[in-house]
Design a protein around this motif. Structure first.
Motif, PDB file in Angstrom:
ATOM      1  N   LYS A 172       0.790  -1.228   0.000  1.00 42.43           N
ATOM      2  CA  LYS A 172       0.000   0.000   0.000  1.00 42.43           C
ATOM      3  C   LYS A 172       0.824   1.281   0.000  1.00 42.43           C
ATOM      4  CE  LYS A 172      -3.827  -2.231   2.467  1.00 42.43           C
ATOM      5  NZ  LYS A 172      -4.708  -2.180   3.665  1.00 42.43           N
ATOM      6  N   VAL A 173       2.089   1.203   0.429  1.00 39.22           N
ATOM      7  CA  VAL A 173       2.877   2.425   0.577  1.00 39.22           C
ATOM      8  C   VAL A 173       4.149   2.399  -0.267  1.00 39.22           C
ATOM      9  CG1 VAL A 173       4.037   3.975   2.191  1.00 39.22           C
ATOM     10  CG2 VAL A 173       2.005   2.719   2.922  1.00 39.22           C
ATOM     11  N   LYS A 174       4.944   1.355  -0.139  1.00 46.15           N
ATOM     12  CA  LYS A 174       6.268   1.329  -0.756  1.00 46.15           C
ATOM     13  C   LYS A 174       6.194   1.498  -2.272  1.00 46.15           C
ATOM     14  CE  LYS A 174      10.622  -1.246  -0.725  1.00 46.15           C
ATOM     15  NZ  LYS A 174      11.302  -2.468  -0.220  1.00 46.15           N
ATOM     16  N   SER A 175       5.267   0.810  -2.910  1.00 48.12           N
ATOM     17  CA  SER A 175       5.162   0.915  -4.369  1.00 48.12           C
ATOM     18  C   SER A 175       4.767   2.330  -4.796  1.00 48.12           C
ATOM     19  CB  SER A 175       4.140  -0.089  -4.892  1.00 48.12           C
ATOM     20  OG  SER A 175       2.865   0.132  -4.309  1.00 48.12           O
ATOM     21  N   ARG A 176       3.899   2.961  -4.028  1.00 48.85           N
ATOM     22  CA  ARG A 176       3.457   4.320  -4.358  1.00 48.85           C
ATOM     23  C   ARG A 176       4.557   5.347  -4.091  1.00 48.85           C
ATOM     24  NH1 ARG A 176      -2.477   5.294  -1.963  1.00 48.85           N
ATOM     25  NH2 ARG A 176      -2.236   7.154  -3.282  1.00 48.85           N
ATOM     26  N   LEU A 177       5.394   5.071  -3.090  1.00 46.84           N
ATOM     27  CA  LEU A 177       6.547   5.933  -2.854  1.00 46.84           C
ATOM     28  C   LEU A 177       7.496   5.870  -4.042  1.00 46.84           C
ATOM     29  CD1 LEU A 177       7.361   5.222   0.912  1.00 46.84           C
ATOM     30  CD2 LEU A 177       6.635   7.415  -0.044  1.00 46.84           C
ATOM     31  N   GLY A 178       7.725   4.651  -4.540  1.00 49.05           N
ATOM     32  CA  GLY A 178       8.621   4.479  -5.672  1.00 49.05           C
ATOM     33  C   GLY A 178       8.125   5.164  -6.924  1.00 49.05           C
ATOM     34  N   GLN A 179       6.811   5.218  -7.093  1.00 53.89           N
ATOM     35  CA  GLN A 179       6.215   5.860  -8.262  1.00 53.89           C
ATOM     36  C   GLN A 179       6.087   7.374  -8.111  1.00 53.89           C
ATOM     37  OE1 GLN A 179       2.473   3.827  -8.522  1.00 53.89           O
ATOM     38  NE2 GLN A 179       3.397   1.847  -9.020  1.00 53.89           N
ATOM     39  N   GLY A 180       6.389   7.881  -6.908  1.00 52.73           N
ATOM     40  CA  GLY A 180       6.260   9.316  -6.658  1.00 52.73           C
ATOM     41  C   GLY A 180       4.841   9.753  -6.367  1.00 52.73           C
ATOM     42  N   ASP A 181       3.931   8.788  -6.187  1.00 56.79           N
ATOM     43  CA  ASP A 181       2.531   9.109  -5.907  1.00 56.79           C
ATOM     44  C   ASP A 181       2.373   9.674  -4.499  1.00 56.79           C
ATOM     45  OD1 ASP A 181      -0.258   9.217  -6.087  1.00 56.79           O
ATOM     46  OD2 ASP A 181      -0.474   7.209  -5.289  1.00 56.79           O
ATOM     47  N   ILE A 182       3.134   9.108  -3.543  1.00 50.51           N
ATOM     48  CA  ILE A 182       3.110   9.597  -2.161  1.00 50.51           C
ATOM     49  C   ILE A 182       4.342  10.456  -1.926  1.00 50.51           C
ATOM     50  CG2 ILE A 182       3.268   8.933   0.262  1.00 50.51           C
ATOM     51  CD1 ILE A 182       1.695   6.433  -0.379  1.00 50.51           C
ATOM     52  N   LYS A 183       4.109  11.701  -1.530  1.00 48.09           N
ATOM     53  CA  LYS A 183       5.218  12.626  -1.274  1.00 48.09           C
ATOM     54  C   LYS A 183       5.312  13.021   0.193  1.00 48.09           C
ATOM     55  CE  LYS A 183       5.244  14.661  -5.925  1.00 48.09           C
ATOM     56  NZ  LYS A 183       4.238  13.747  -6.498  1.00 48.09           N
ATOM     57  N   HIS A 184       4.261  12.754   0.961  1.00 42.38           N
ATOM     58  CA  HIS A 184       4.260  13.085   2.381  1.00 42.38           C
ATOM     59  C   HIS A 184       3.245  12.202   3.091  1.00 42.38           C
ATOM     60  CE1 HIS A 184       3.364  15.265   6.119  1.00 42.38           C
ATOM     61  NE2 HIS A 184       4.582  15.787   5.997  1.00 42.38           N
ATOM     62  N   LEU A 185       3.593  11.767   4.314  1.00 44.36           N
ATOM     63  CA  LEU A 185       2.696  10.934   5.112  1.00 44.36           C
ATOM     64  C   LEU A 185       2.348  11.628   6.426  1.00 44.36           C
ATOM     65  CD1 LEU A 185       4.350   7.403   4.737  1.00 44.36           C
ATOM     66  CD2 LEU A 185       2.119   8.079   3.830  1.00 44.36           C
ATOM     67  N   SER A 186       1.099  11.484   6.846  1.00 42.27           N
ATOM     68  CA  SER A 186       0.667  11.865   8.191  1.00 42.27           C
ATOM     69  C   SER A 186       0.308  10.566   8.907  1.00 42.27           C
ATOM     70  CB  SER A 186      -0.543  12.808   8.131  1.00 42.27           C
ATOM     71  OG  SER A 186      -0.168  14.057   7.570  1.00 42.27           O
ATOM     72  N   VAL A 187       1.055  10.240   9.950  1.00 41.25           N
ATOM     73  CA  VAL A 187       1.008   8.911  10.559  1.00 41.25           C
ATOM     74  C   VAL A 187       0.279   8.963  11.903  1.00 41.25           C
ATOM     75  CG1 VAL A 187       2.380   6.957  11.368  1.00 41.25           C
ATOM     76  CG2 VAL A 187       3.200   8.365   9.444  1.00 41.25           C
ATOM     77  N   PHE A 188      -0.757   8.111  12.022  1.00 41.24           N
ATOM     78  CA  PHE A 188      -1.518   7.968  13.262  1.00 41.24           C
ATOM     79  C   PHE A 188      -1.505   6.476  13.616  1.00 41.24           C
ATOM     80  CE2 PHE A 188      -3.136  11.589  10.941  1.00 41.24           C
ATOM     81  CZ  PHE A 188      -3.272  12.580  11.909  1.00 41.24           C
ATOM     82  N   ALA A 189      -0.948   6.134  14.762  1.00 41.55           N
ATOM     83  CA  ALA A 189      -0.769   4.711  15.071  1.00 41.55           C
ATOM     84  C   ALA A 189      -1.005   4.435  16.553  1.00 41.55           C
ATOM     85  CB  ALA A 189       0.640   4.268  14.681  1.00 41.55           C
ATOM     86  N   LEU A 190      -1.567   3.261  16.831  1.00 45.54           N
ATOM     87  CA  LEU A 190      -1.725   2.744  18.185  1.00 45.54           C
ATOM     88  C   LEU A 190      -1.431   1.250  18.140  1.00 45.54           C
ATOM     89  CD1 LEU A 190      -5.037   4.438  19.455  1.00 45.54           C
ATOM     90  CD2 LEU A 190      -2.716   4.912  20.249  1.00 45.54           C
ATOM     91  N   ALA A 191      -0.367   0.830  18.814  1.00 44.99           N
ATOM     92  CA  ALA A 191       0.046  -0.575  18.770  1.00 44.99           C
ATOM     93  C   ALA A 191       1.108  -0.793  19.848  1.00 44.99           C
ATOM     94  CB  ALA A 191       0.607  -0.924  17.390  1.00 44.99           C
ATOM     95  N   PRO A 192       1.438  -2.043  20.168  1.00 41.61           N
ATOM     96  CA  PRO A 192       2.561  -2.292  21.060  1.00 41.61           C
ATOM     97  C   PRO A 192       3.845  -1.648  20.521  1.00 41.61           C
ATOM     98  CG  PRO A 192       1.263  -4.280  20.796  1.00 41.61           C
ATOM     99  CD  PRO A 192       0.728  -3.285  19.806  1.00 41.61           C
ATOM    100  N   GLN A 193       4.693  -1.206  21.416  1.00 46.16           N
ATOM    101  CA  GLN A 193       5.816  -0.375  21.020  1.00 46.16           C
ATOM    102  C   GLN A 193       6.793  -1.032  20.040  1.00 46.16           C
ATOM    103  OE1 GLN A 193       7.286   1.414  24.671  1.00 46.16           O
ATOM    104  NE2 GLN A 193       5.264   2.238  25.091  1.00 46.16           N
ATOM    105  N   PRO A 194       7.105  -2.305  20.140  1.00 45.38           N
ATOM    106  CA  PRO A 194       7.988  -2.896  19.118  1.00 45.38           C
ATOM    107  C   PRO A 194       7.429  -2.764  17.704  1.00 45.38           C
ATOM    108  CG  PRO A 194       7.914  -4.321  21.033  1.00 45.38           C
ATOM    109  CD  PRO A 194       6.869  -3.263  21.255  1.00 45.38           C
ATOM    110  N   LEU A 195       6.108  -2.889  17.561  1.00 46.95           N
ATOM    111  CA  LEU A 195       5.503  -2.758  16.228  1.00 46.95           C
ATOM    112  C   LEU A 195       5.529  -1.312  15.750  1.00 46.95           C
ATOM    113  CD1 LEU A 195       2.485  -5.190  16.657  1.00 46.95           C
ATOM    114  CD2 LEU A 195       4.495  -5.543  15.201  1.00 46.95           C
TER     115      LEU A 195
END
Length: 381
Positions: free
Chosen positions: A189-212
């Motif tokens: 969902k992300v890496k391929s779009r980064l490579g294509q230049g489709d994604i230029k900036h991310l806003s990250v919202f996350a809740l999970a155990p700290q190692p993840l």
């Protein structure tokens, strides 16, 4: 009922500043169509804050004729709220309340419509079970925190959670399953779009155990510009707050140098070094990054998060200098979610020591090994 013939140019200005929506607080209904049938027609009413006649709702002998055609005294409203303020509950809608409704609505419209292309960002949501609790990171609750610096470029967001996972973090398969799906979803969902230049900036919202969360940071890295957000307890939202005066991080250097080295991240809570020794042995050099009073809601501002990135970067270099390039860094985190993600983003796998990540779980009676961060291999499907 209005007795004033409002000029067309004033009506056009009002439609513009209101964006064609009802300006009553919490309504925002589009007034160019019927919301049920979607039929397009003008469903707007123009309401006066100070009535255009002295004997009208909120009328005034001096101000009524003066403001009758003034756009600052006019509000665009749906039928329901026009009736409410002028007939059903006039007393509950004094001038100042309506002025504030109008001000907030028009300020929001101005903020949204003034956004430029460089303010666009893709929203990335990630959640994983924490103990027996299922996390829910939603688009509607997170994206308001982006304004006024960024705004979502698309809806829905990029979701990387494992929906309806039946695994909890005390189970043997949990780390393997969650880490594997995180890597796969990021690649899909992300890496391929980064490579294509489709994604230029991310806003990250996350809740999970700290190692993840740390692992998520290693996937995003510093290569992709990103803003990482923190869920606050008071008030309960993701909006960055003012920077607290006098805030600073503190590094505690170990008194004795051993070959084995650990990083104690006592930020949201204090980790006693004995808890680390019980896992790794007392022949361990423990470096500590902490604050004056560790607590689970200390992270309030963007500046605090930037300071963390700077401090941890310096700390990585100090540890490598003292313990050698071929060592392993055992990481014991008690930290806010945003700092956990940024820890992974700052870490450089080719330059920094490998991370062995640990997680505290009461069912295990303390910290236990979770996984090695940043391992590139993903088990075959």
């Amino acid at each position: 009922m209005s007795v004033t013939n409002i000029p067309d140019k004033v009506k056009m200005r009002l439609w513009g500043v209101a964006a064609g929506r009802c300006q009553y607080e919490g309504c925002n209904e589009p007034l160019w169509k019927d919301t049920l049938t979607q039929a397009e027609f003008n469903a707007a009413y123009i309401a006066h804050i100070v009535a255009d006649s002295p004997d009208g709702p909120r009328g005034d002998k001096i101000l009524s004729p003066k403001l009758a055609k003034d756009v600052s005294n006019l509000m665009l409203m749906c039928d329901t709220h026009h009736r409410l303020i002028d007939r059903e509950d006039v007393a509950g809608h004094p001038v100042q309340r309506l002025v504030e409704m109008k001000r907030r609505h028009e300020a929001r419209i101005e903020s949204v419509t003034s956004m430029m292309d460089n303010m666009q960002s893709h929203v990335l949501l990630y959640g994983a079970n924490i103990g027996s609790h299922t996390t829910n990171v939603s688009y509607e609750k997170t994206t308001p925190a982006m304004a006024p610096l960024k705004y979502p470029i698309e809806k829905p967001a990029i979701e990387m959670s494992l929906g309806n996972s039946s695994f909890n973090d005390h189970e043997d398969l949990y780390w393997n399953v969650e880490k594997t799906q995180l890597k796969r979803q990021f690649e899909d969902k992300v890496k391929s779009r980064l490579g294509q230049g489709d994604i230029k900036h991310l806003s990250v919202f996350a809740l999970a155990p700290q190692p993840l969360l740390i692992e998520l940071g290693t996937l995003i890295t510093d290569i992709c510009p990103a803003d990482v957000y923190q869920l606050h307890r008071e008030p309960s939202d993701w909006v960055w707050q003012d920077h607290p005066d006098g805030f600073e991080y503190k590094i505690i250097v170990p008194g004795t140098r051993f070959d084995k080295v650990a990083l104690n991240l006592s930020l949201s809570a204090t980790i006693d070094n004995d808890r680390i020794y019980s896992v790794l042995g007392e022949d361990t050099s423990v470096w500590t990054l902490t604050i004056q009073s560790p607590n689970n809601d200390f992270l309030k501002s963007r500046q605090q998060l930037q300071m963390f990135r700077e401090e941890i970067r310096k700390l990585f270099d100090q540890i490598k200098l003292m313990h050698g390039h071929e060592n392993i860094l055992h990481v014991f985190p008690a930290m806010p979610v945003a700092t956990a993600v940024e820890l992974g983003r700052v870490w450089m796998p080719k330059a920094d020591l490998p991370f062995h990540l640990y997680d505290e779980n009461r069912q295990y009676g303390g910290f236990s090994f979770a996984f090695v961060a940043g391992e590139s291999k993903v088990p075959a499907r």
